[in-house]
Structures are given as C-alpha cells and as structure tokens.
Design a protein around this motif. Structure first.
Motif, PDB file in Angstrom:
ATOM      1  N   ASN A 551       0.816  -1.034  -0.118  1.00 27.60           N
ATOM      2  CA  ASN A 551       0.245  -0.034   0.056  1.00 27.60           C
ATOM      3  C   ASN A 551       0.857   1.115   0.105  1.00 27.60           C
ATOM      4  OD1 ASN A 551       0.271   1.191   2.718  1.00 27.60           O
ATOM      5  ND2 ASN A 551      -0.161  -1.201   3.192  1.00 27.60           N
ATOM      6  N   GLY A 552       0.358   2.520  -0.393  1.00 27.99           N
ATOM      7  CA  GLY A 552       1.096   3.644  -0.318  1.00 27.99           C
ATOM      8  C   GLY A 552       0.284   4.706  -0.330  1.00 27.99           C
ATOM      9  N   SER A 553       0.678   5.923  -0.540  1.00 28.65           N
ATOM     10  CA  SER A 553      -0.001   7.320  -0.609  1.00 28.65           C
ATOM     11  C   SER A 553       0.834   8.245  -1.313  1.00 28.65           C
ATOM     12  CB  SER A 553      -0.593   7.782   0.387  1.00 28.65           C
ATOM     13  OG  SER A 553       0.459   8.113   1.570  1.00 28.65           O
ATOM     14  N   GLN A 554       0.241   9.158  -2.120  1.00 33.50           N
ATOM     15  CA  GLN A 554       0.979  10.177  -2.768  1.00 33.50           C
ATOM     16  C   GLN A 554       0.164  11.386  -3.026  1.00 33.50           C
ATOM     17  OE1 GLN A 554       3.743   9.012  -5.782  1.00 33.50           O
ATOM     18  NE2 GLN A 554       3.543  11.041  -6.880  1.00 33.50           N
ATOM     19  N   SER A 555       0.776  12.530  -2.713  1.00 28.75           N
ATOM     20  CA  SER A 555      -0.136  13.782  -3.025  1.00 28.75           C
ATOM     21  C   SER A 555       0.369  14.273  -4.379  1.00 28.75           C
ATOM     22  CB  SER A 555      -0.028  14.981  -2.022  1.00 28.75           C
ATOM     23  OG  SER A 555      -0.638  14.484  -0.688  1.00 28.75           O
ATOM     24  N   VAL A 556      -0.422  14.712  -5.262  1.00 27.81           N
ATOM     25  CA  VAL A 556      -0.249  15.197  -6.606  1.00 27.81           C
ATOM     26  C   VAL A 556      -0.896  16.666  -6.658  1.00 27.81           C
ATOM     27  CG1 VAL A 556       0.455  13.126  -7.445  1.00 27.81           C
ATOM     28  CG2 VAL A 556      -1.799  13.969  -7.772  1.00 27.81           C
ATOM     29  N   THR A 557      -0.512  17.617  -7.495  1.00 33.32           N
ATOM     30  CA  THR A 557      -1.018  18.630  -7.929  1.00 33.32           C
ATOM     31  C   THR A 557      -1.342  18.666  -9.442  1.00 33.32           C
ATOM     32  OG1 THR A 557       0.023  20.092  -6.269  1.00 33.32           O
ATOM     33  CG2 THR A 557      -0.682  21.339  -7.985  1.00 33.32           C
ATOM     34  N   LEU A 558      -2.527  18.795  -9.796  1.00 33.60           N
ATOM     35  CA  LEU A 558      -2.948  18.894 -11.197  1.00 33.60           C
ATOM     36  C   LEU A 558      -3.377  20.281 -11.494  1.00 33.60           C
ATOM     37  CD1 LEU A 558      -5.245  15.378 -10.905  1.00 33.60           C
ATOM     38  CD2 LEU A 558      -2.852  15.643 -11.826  1.00 33.60           C
ATOM     39  N   ALA A 559      -2.768  20.666 -12.779  1.00 33.94           N
ATOM     40  CA  ALA A 559      -3.116  21.694 -13.267  1.00 33.94           C
ATOM     41  C   ALA A 559      -4.402  21.416 -14.177  1.00 33.94           C
ATOM     42  CB  ALA A 559      -1.903  22.205 -14.067  1.00 33.94           C
ATOM     43  N   PRO A 560      -4.920  22.604 -14.572  1.00 40.74           N
ATOM     44  CA  PRO A 560      -6.165  22.551 -15.608  1.00 40.74           C
ATOM     45  C   PRO A 560      -5.685  21.607 -16.948  1.00 40.74           C
ATOM     46  CG  PRO A 560      -5.951  24.800 -14.801  1.00 40.74           C
ATOM     47  CD  PRO A 560      -4.751  24.072 -14.368  1.00 40.74           C
ATOM     48  N   ASN A 561      -6.628  20.613 -16.965  1.00 50.69           N
ATOM     49  CA  ASN A 561      -6.535  19.709 -18.101  1.00 50.69           C
ATOM     50  C   ASN A 561      -5.212  18.867 -18.134  1.00 50.69           C
ATOM     51  OD1 ASN A 561      -9.020  20.371 -19.519  1.00 50.69           O
ATOM     52  ND2 ASN A 561      -7.986  22.179 -19.991  1.00 50.69           N
ATOM     53  N   GLU A 562      -4.581  18.667 -16.905  1.00 49.94           N
ATOM     54  CA  GLU A 562      -3.555  18.063 -16.577  1.00 49.94           C
ATOM     55  C   GLU A 562      -3.742  16.537 -16.317  1.00 49.94           C
ATOM     56  OE1 GLU A 562       1.053  18.147 -14.872  1.00 49.94           O
ATOM     57  OE2 GLU A 562      -0.671  19.319 -13.664  1.00 49.94           O
ATOM     58  N   GLU A 563      -2.543  15.713 -16.892  1.00 52.73           N
ATOM     59  CA  GLU A 563      -2.914  14.225 -16.406  1.00 52.73           C
ATOM     60  C   GLU A 563      -1.401  13.819 -15.964  1.00 52.73           C
ATOM     61  OE1 GLU A 563      -4.966  10.390 -18.472  1.00 52.73           O
ATOM     62  OE2 GLU A 563      -2.745  10.707 -19.292  1.00 52.73           O
ATOM     63  N   LYS A 564      -1.515  13.153 -14.703  1.00 46.93           N
ATOM     64  CA  LYS A 564      -0.182  12.553 -14.206  1.00 46.93           C
ATOM     65  C   LYS A 564      -0.393  11.217 -13.979  1.00 46.93           C
ATOM     66  CE  LYS A 564       1.646  17.060 -12.042  1.00 46.93           C
ATOM     67  NZ  LYS A 564       2.067  17.403 -10.948  1.00 46.93           N
ATOM     68  N   ALA A 565       0.818  10.415 -13.879  1.00 49.76           N
ATOM     69  CA  ALA A 565       0.670   9.094 -13.641  1.00 49.76           C
ATOM     70  C   ALA A 565       1.646   8.969 -12.309  1.00 49.76           C
ATOM     71  CB  ALA A 565       1.295   8.382 -14.765  1.00 49.76           C
ATOM     72  N   ILE A 566       1.092   8.209 -11.407  1.00 47.87           N
ATOM     73  CA  ILE A 566       1.660   7.652 -10.217  1.00 47.87           C
ATOM     74  C   ILE A 566       2.120   6.214 -10.408  1.00 47.87           C
ATOM     75  CG2 ILE A 566       1.549   6.993  -7.869  1.00 47.87           C
ATOM     76  CD1 ILE A 566      -0.468   9.183  -7.617  1.00 47.87           C
ATOM     77  N   GLU A 567       3.467   5.727 -10.577  1.00 47.99           N
ATOM     78  CA  GLU A 567       3.801   4.345 -10.820  1.00 47.99           C
ATOM     79  C   GLU A 567       3.902   3.647  -9.864  1.00 47.99           C
ATOM     80  OE1 GLU A 567       7.093   4.614 -13.552  1.00 47.99           O
ATOM     81  OE2 GLU A 567       5.769   4.956 -15.387  1.00 47.99           O
ATOM     82  N   ILE A 568       3.584   2.472  -9.589  1.00 47.64           N
ATOM     83  CA  ILE A 568       3.579   1.526  -8.298  1.00 47.64           C
ATOM     84  C   ILE A 568       4.267   0.102  -8.915  1.00 47.64           C
ATOM     85  CG2 ILE A 568       2.197   0.444  -6.616  1.00 47.64           C
ATOM     86  CD1 ILE A 568       0.077   2.386  -7.502  1.00 47.64           C
ATOM     87  N   PRO A 569       5.651   0.201  -8.424  1.00 46.84           N
ATOM     88  CA  PRO A 569       6.335  -1.022  -9.112  1.00 46.84           C
ATOM     89  C   PRO A 569       6.022  -2.286  -8.177  1.00 46.84           C
ATOM     90  CG  PRO A 569       7.761   0.447  -7.794  1.00 46.84           C
ATOM     91  CD  PRO A 569       6.533   1.158  -8.012  1.00 46.84           C
ATOM     92  N   VAL A 570       5.683  -3.570  -8.767  1.00 45.70           N
ATOM     93  CA  VAL A 570       5.368  -4.595  -7.878  1.00 45.70           C
ATOM     94  C   VAL A 570       6.366  -5.674  -8.285  1.00 45.70           C
ATOM     95  CG1 VAL A 570       3.725  -6.476  -7.360  1.00 45.70           C
ATOM     96  CG2 VAL A 570       3.145  -3.921  -8.229  1.00 45.70           C
ATOM     97  N   GLN A 571       7.112  -6.296  -7.305  1.00 47.90           N
ATOM     98  CA  GLN A 571       8.062  -7.286  -7.623  1.00 47.90           C
ATOM     99  C   GLN A 571       7.565  -8.616  -7.136  1.00 47.90           C
ATOM    100  OE1 GLN A 571      11.365  -6.059  -4.865  1.00 47.90           O
ATOM    101  NE2 GLN A 571      11.998  -4.422  -6.195  1.00 47.90           N
ATOM    102  N   TYR A 572       8.014  -9.776  -7.977  1.00 42.61           N
ATOM    103  CA  TYR A 572       7.697 -10.981  -7.792  1.00 42.61           C
ATOM    104  C   TYR A 572       7.911 -11.171  -6.214  1.00 42.61           C
ATOM    105  CZ  TYR A 572       7.407 -16.129  -7.888  1.00 42.61           C
ATOM    106  OH  TYR A 572       7.246 -17.414  -7.748  1.00 42.61           O
ATOM    107  N   SER A 573       8.965 -10.867  -5.684  1.00 41.34           N
ATOM    108  CA  SER A 573       8.820 -11.362  -4.270  1.00 41.34           C
ATOM    109  C   SER A 573       7.857 -10.968  -3.332  1.00 41.34           C
ATOM    110  CB  SER A 573      10.600 -10.775  -3.810  1.00 41.34           C
ATOM    111  OG  SER A 573      10.606  -9.313  -3.881  1.00 41.34           O
ATOM    112  N   GLN A 574       7.267  -9.730  -3.766  1.00 35.84           N
ATOM    113  CA  GLN A 574       6.190  -9.191  -2.947  1.00 35.84           C
ATOM    114  C   GLN A 574       4.812  -9.900  -2.920  1.00 35.84           C
ATOM    115  OE1 GLN A 574       6.744  -5.086  -4.551  1.00 35.84           O
ATOM    116  NE2 GLN A 574       6.743  -4.354  -2.772  1.00 35.84           N
ATOM    117  N   TYR A 575       4.524 -10.559  -4.301  1.00 33.70           N
ATOM    118  CA  TYR A 575       3.322 -11.113  -4.230  1.00 33.70           C
ATOM    119  C   TYR A 575       3.497 -12.746  -4.465  1.00 33.70           C
ATOM    120  CZ  TYR A 575       4.274 -11.978  -9.361  1.00 33.70           C
ATOM    121  OH  TYR A 575       4.698 -12.068 -10.763  1.00 33.70           O
TER     122      TYR A 575
END
Length: 709
Positions: A551-575
C-alpha cells in the motif's frame, strides 16, 4: 401343446442408439430418448398362437404404477401409437418376433425394467426382457426440451469438449472443460443424484412421477450438484486455502468429480465454474440442451433491493459487505419449455448450482427464464430478483473516513453484468449473450425494465433505504456495524471532478515484476490538489481478499486539463507468497480532492500463466497407441519442484492420468512423452493441467481426430 416360453431377448442396442442419437454413450444398457420407437427382438420356444396374448410391461421407480406414469402395460398389436407407450409387432417368423416399442413423449426419465407378459388359458407368465434408460429428447417436437436447430443440438447436447470463460472484465480468458457426458457410468450417476435428493427421500413415488418434467428435474439437480443441505457432489471453498482437498483450479472435467462423489461422497473443493461444468454435464447426459454462461462483474445481492452496497477504508481496502461483485461468475442455461409460465418464457432457463442463497429451502437457483430476467418479470418462479441483480444491479460505494463517518464514493448503473459469454456453436470462440439478458446499458428500455422490477418487488430504492438496508444487513464486520449504528446520516461528499484509472503495460506473467500505473486527470479549468492512497491485494476471483501485497500514498497537484501518472512497481518477491491460483490482484485507490470529493479507482489485474504445449504428430487411430509430447518451460529465475501434469480427455483416457515431471532449474525446458490409446472415434480433446511448488492452474489443450481402425 407345449407352453410358450421366452428364450432370449435382443434389445438391438446398436441400431436403437443410432436412431436415438445415443451412439456415443458407453453403457451396458440401451440409452433411449422418449418420443421415439425402440425395436426389440424376442425369441420364443415356438410361434405365438391366436389364443395367446403377449404384452410388454415397462416400469421405473420403487413403486411403479400406471396412475403415476411410472408403469405401462402394452399389448402387442398391429397399430402403433405415436404419443403414448405402445408395442407393435413388426415381423414374426419361426418363433422370433420383432416388436417396436413406442416410448411416450412425456415418459418419466430414468432406468427402466422391461418384462414380457404371456397370457394363455387364463394363466399369465412373466419373463425378463432387459433394462434400458430413458432420457429427454431434443429431436422430437412433442418433448419440452425440443430444439429445432441441428447445429445447436450438436453443440448443446452432443459436444463433450467445452470452454468456460474466466478472468475479469478487463482480461477475459477461457479454460477447457471436458464434460464427458457419454463416459461409462455417468448416466447411472445422474440417476443416483436424483435418487439421493431430499425430495426422493421424502416421497419416492411422487418424486419419480415428476421426473418427466425438465423444470422439476433441473431444479433438483441444481441443488444436488452442491453439497449444501443434501450431501451433493461438490463442497465449495473460496478461502484461498484448499488443504484437505483439491484446489478448484486442478479440475479439468466433470467425470472424475462425479465418479468420486458416487464412490466416496462430497468432493472437496470446487468453485462456480466447477459447479457449472458438472451441472452442464448432468443436463446434457439426461438429454436437456445446456450451455455454460459466464457473467463478468457479477453481483451477489443479499437483500433483494437490486442495489450492491460496498464499503472501503481510505486506502480502498474492502471493509466487507453482505453484498459483493465477483470478477466473474459461471452458471448454466438449460433449454426447455415453461409449461408453468406460458410459451412467452420458453427457451433458455438459468440454473446455478453454486451455493449462494437458498431457494425453496435448499441452496440452488432456477430454473429462471432468461426472457423474464430481460423484461424485469421478477415475480415469476424461480429466483428472478437474484439473477436480475447478478447482471444489472446498481452499485453504491462508501468510504469510512478517519473519524468513522461514511461518505459516498460513487454510484453507477452500468458496471454490473458485462461480457456475458458462452462458447460459440461449433467453434471455440466466445459468443456474447449480454443482450439476451438485458437491454443496452443507458437505454430507456433498460431503465424502464429496472424500474418495473423494483415495482414488482415493492421495494422502491432511495438513498435512505440504501442506508437503512446497509445498516440492517451488515453482519460481516462488527466494528463497521457499530460505526454505522452510531451514524445518523451518510455524508454526501462533493462529486469528484478528477478522473482516474489503473493501467498495466503488457500482459505480465506469474513470476515477473511489473508496474501498475495510477493515472489521474483534471479535466476542469481549476488547479486540483489530490491525495491518493492505494492498496494492492491478492484476491480470489470473487474478490475475497487473501493477503495485502503493498500500500502507499502520494499527493499530486494537477493543473487544469493536466494528467499525471503515479507508478507503483510490484516485485515477484512481494506477491509470490500472496497470489492465489486465480492469479488475481485487486488494485484500489481512494483519491481525495481538497474540496472533499472522493474518487474510487478500482481494477483487477490478472497475471498470465506460462504456456504449456501438447503435441501429437502421428495419425490417431481407434485402439492404437499414440505418443503425446508435453512441453513446458520454467518461466521464473528460481528452481521449481513437485512438478506434476494430469491429463484427461473423454474417449482418450478412461480416468485422469498423472505424470511426474522432473524438477526444473530457472528457465529450463522439459519435454515429456506420454502414450495414450483412444477408445472412441471422432473429434476428441486432451486437457493437461500442470502444477508445481510455485504456481498452479497451468493448462494445455490439444484436439485430435480419432479415425476408425
């Protein structure tokens, strides 16, 4: 004159089977479809004299009688009857007589005993002629299961090789299933199921007399395929822990399950597609056209309000609810008339053996008219409200905030019931039947039908009733129940202005690392500050959480009409130690805007299994040994052990064949040869399932055409 004695009887099993479309059955007794004639050759000690009378008697059940349609006495005559039980002399010569027995089109299905009754000079002698089994007949128009399309009969009655769709709405895949309805002993087990039912035990004679009705028979079988209430075939398990039984994903067909139940009692364990595969086998075996249906985003509504209420914490973790939405759910449709409802509701009837809710005191579902579901006629027998909710319920989600209050996340009227699928006739492609269950989402007809169903249920849906029902029926989480009881109202959160979605690049395979991307977009003209909290959880396909991965969290600021991506890496050892045999991970995120608006983003990630190949390079001939190659490559960078392959296939293997494979090093490939001897000609399928210490449910399939010797 010497007494007339019956010396022998020939039930002409081969020629009768050809006429009755039952040649595929492996059976010691003739399998006959009602509404058709069967020929019997009787050899007597001499010719029948004019003063002597011959009658044939057929009986089924423990207390056969003519009044219950379980016994018929048929004087052998020269004039046939086409609708009722009758016996007609076809030819007679030198003490040998051929008789044609017409089987009543409304005959009780089941095992029959045939007796010859000779009356001479006021004295009657009885002789055993033999045994047969009578089943439903989709080829005769007078039978309630009549199906006019020949291609559909070949698919829904005679085909043993099936596919059952699994996965999620975003990633649909299919598993092969060997129905095996013609295999040795399966017919007897189907009759055993009927005879082990509570209805049979309560009143044997009445039960047997009702077994001429596909409505009654299918309803009994939808209960008997699960073990709830009646020690039926399959014990369900959705916990992710299958110790003490078989992993549900290990089953490749129905025959081994049915035989195990017949010998040892309820079989552990199964899930919805296993129940559906076995029920489809039993219906086809008894002559009822049947197909397996898979519904993606399938709702389970526990309080018949046609609304699914779900609750999450601020990270998107499910807090439990009596209601749920499964990634997919499989059931069966049987084809027959609804004499109890009228011809408008004839055709496909929904039947479900998965034990979800009781119906008439037993865990079963149906038969429910598919047409009634589409039209919102939920006041008709049987279980219409539950089925309609499965394919078309509305959905309301709530978030429990840090102070214990609830706020509305979103309501949607379209996500439940997607890509409703079955195997296409004559091919292994997917046939979409969504429009057979409901009008297009968003159309006026769909909303009118939904409102009609609500009216018939006399439970109009309002936000107040949703809250009340949520409180009253919430029994799976004591802490949340207490919170709900303390709340005087649900907070109406502002509608979120942002949009969001989870994406995953490519099609990751079990054993690989991958990245999940949470994409957030601000389509408004103002800046947005967003706090996103996410959680990835290993789940069973019905969305039962098994183990949190991260699990995790992140704050982002989005300008008008802006799109942002939050990448969440998942390792085999984790699942690695969390993933279930379903290979499913649920990604959820609660995205909170500074104005209080909350957006729930929810997606199911299904990891692919590594490929498993079957190869047959020789011409396949009936009764001749053929070599099959099993080819598998270890896809992960670790050694795997306990490697086992299990092969099945009606007409090719009389029982599952287990092959132990060597341990494999990282990325090592193995080819194993297996010798098989097909015992039935025609198109056959071989299914192989592979498992090891690191993963399971790896499947391979190969069709073969077995030529006559």
């Amino acid at each position: 004159m010497t007494s007339l004695v019956l010396r022998s009887a020939d039930l002409q099993q081969t020629s009768n089977a050809a006429l009755h479309n039952t040649s595929e059955y492996v059976s010691k007794v003739p399998i006959l479809r009602r509404g058709l004639p069967m020929k019997v050759t009787l050899t007597f000690s001499r010719d029948l004299q004019s003063t002597e009378n011959l009658a044939l008697v057929v009986e089924t059940g423990p207390s056969p009688s003519e009044s219950t349609n379980t016994r018929a006495v048929m004087p052998v005559s020269s004039s046939p009857s086409t609708n009722t039980w009758s016996a007609t002399r076809v030819s007679s010569s030198a003490g040998t007589m051929t008789v044609s027995i017409n089987i009543a089109v409304n005959a009780v299905i089941g095992p029959y005993k045939i007796t010859a009754q000779i009356t001479s000079a006021g004295s009657t002698s009885n002789y055993d002629v033999g045994k047969c089994s009578v089943i439903f007949n989709p080829w005769t128009s007078g039978d309630e299961v009549y199906m006019s399309n020949d291609a559909e009969k070949r698919e829904y009655v005679l085909n043993e090789n099936g596919i059952i769709f699994n996965g999620s709405a975003s990633y649909r895949w299919s598993r092969m299933w060997d129905f095996g309805q013609f295999e040795e002993g399966v017919m007897d087990i189907c009759f055993q199921l009927l005879q082990q039912s509570p209805e049979y035990k309560a009143d044997r004679a009445t039960h047997v007399s009702k077994c001429n009705d596909p409505i009654y028979v299918s309803r009994i079988l939808s209960a008997m395929v699960n073990s709830q209430d009646d020690r039926g075939v399959i014990v369900g398990n959705w916990s992710g822990d299958y110790s003490g039984g078989e992993n549900p994903t290990s089953w490749n067909g129905s025959v081994a399950l049915l035989r195990s139940w017949s010998q040892y009692g309820p079989v552990r364990f199964g899930q919805c597609w296993v129940y559906a595969g076995v029920l489809c086998t039993v219906l086809r075996c008894l002559g009822i056209p049947a197909r397996v249906i898979t519904n993606f985003e399938s709702a389970h509504d526990t309080n018949n309000n046609l609304v699914i209420e779900q609750y999450y914490d601020t990270y998107g973790r499910s807090l439990g609810s009596p209601d749920s939405v499964w990634n997919f759910h499989a059931w069966v449709e049987g084809w027959f008339k609804r004499q109890d409802l009228g011809s408008r509701y004839d055709g496909w009837q929904i039947l479900d053996a998965t034990p979800q809710e009781p119906s008439g005191g037993s865990y079963r579902l149906g038969p429910t008219s598919q047409k009634a579901v589409k039209e919102g006629d939920v006041n008709l027998p049987f279980d219409g409200p539950f089925v309609l909710a499965e394919v078309n319920a509305d959905r309301v989600s709530y978030s429990r905030m840090w102070d214990g209050s609830l706020s509305t996340l979103y309501t949607d009227t379209y996500s439940v019931g997607q890509y409703i699928s079955t195997k296409a006739v004559g091919t292994f492609f997917r046939h979409d039947v969504t429009n057979e269950y409901k009008y297009p989402e968003g159309s006026k007809e769909e909303r009118d039908m939904f409102q009609k169903a609500q009216t018939l249920l006399a439970r109009p849906i309002t936000l107040a009733s949703i809250r009340l029902n949520g409180r009253e029926s919430f029994h799976s989480s004591a802490p949340l129940r207490a919170t709900l009881a303390e709340e005087s109202s649900v907070q109406e959160a502002p509608k979120p202005e942002i949009t969001g979605a989870f994406n995953i690049s490519g099609e990751p395979q079990v054993g690989e690392d991958f990245t999940v991307t949470l994409k957030l977009k601000n389509p408004s003209s103002g800046k947005k500050q967003v706090n996103a909290k996410w959680c990835l959880t290993a789940i069973v396909y019905n969305r039962t959480p098994v183990k949190e991965i991260l699990n995790g969290s992140q704050s982002v600021t989005l300008a008008p009409n802006e799109e942002k991506a939050i990448e969440i890496p998942v390792q085999y050892s984790q699942y690695e130690n969390a993933i279930t045999p379903d290979n499913m991970i649920q990604a959820t995120a609660v995205c909170l805007e500074e104005n209080g608006g909350s957006l729930l983003v929810d997606s199911v990630i299904t990891l692919k299994n590594p490929p498993l190949q079957l190869k047959v390079t020789q011409r396949v001939v009936l009764g001749k040994t053929v070599t099959v190659n099993i080819i598998f490559t270890n896809p992960i960078s670790e050694n795997i052990t306990k490697c086992v392959a299990i092969l099945e296939g009606s007409g090719v293997l009389k029982k599952p064949f287990r092959v132990t494979l060597p341990n494999l090093k990282a990325n090592q490939r193995v080819t194993t040869e297996v010798e098989l001897t097909p015992y039935r000609k025609g198109k056959r399928g071989i299914i192989v399932g592979f498992s090891c210490d690191k993963f399971s449910d790896v499947k391979g399939f190969q069709t073969i055409d077995v030529a006559a010797a």
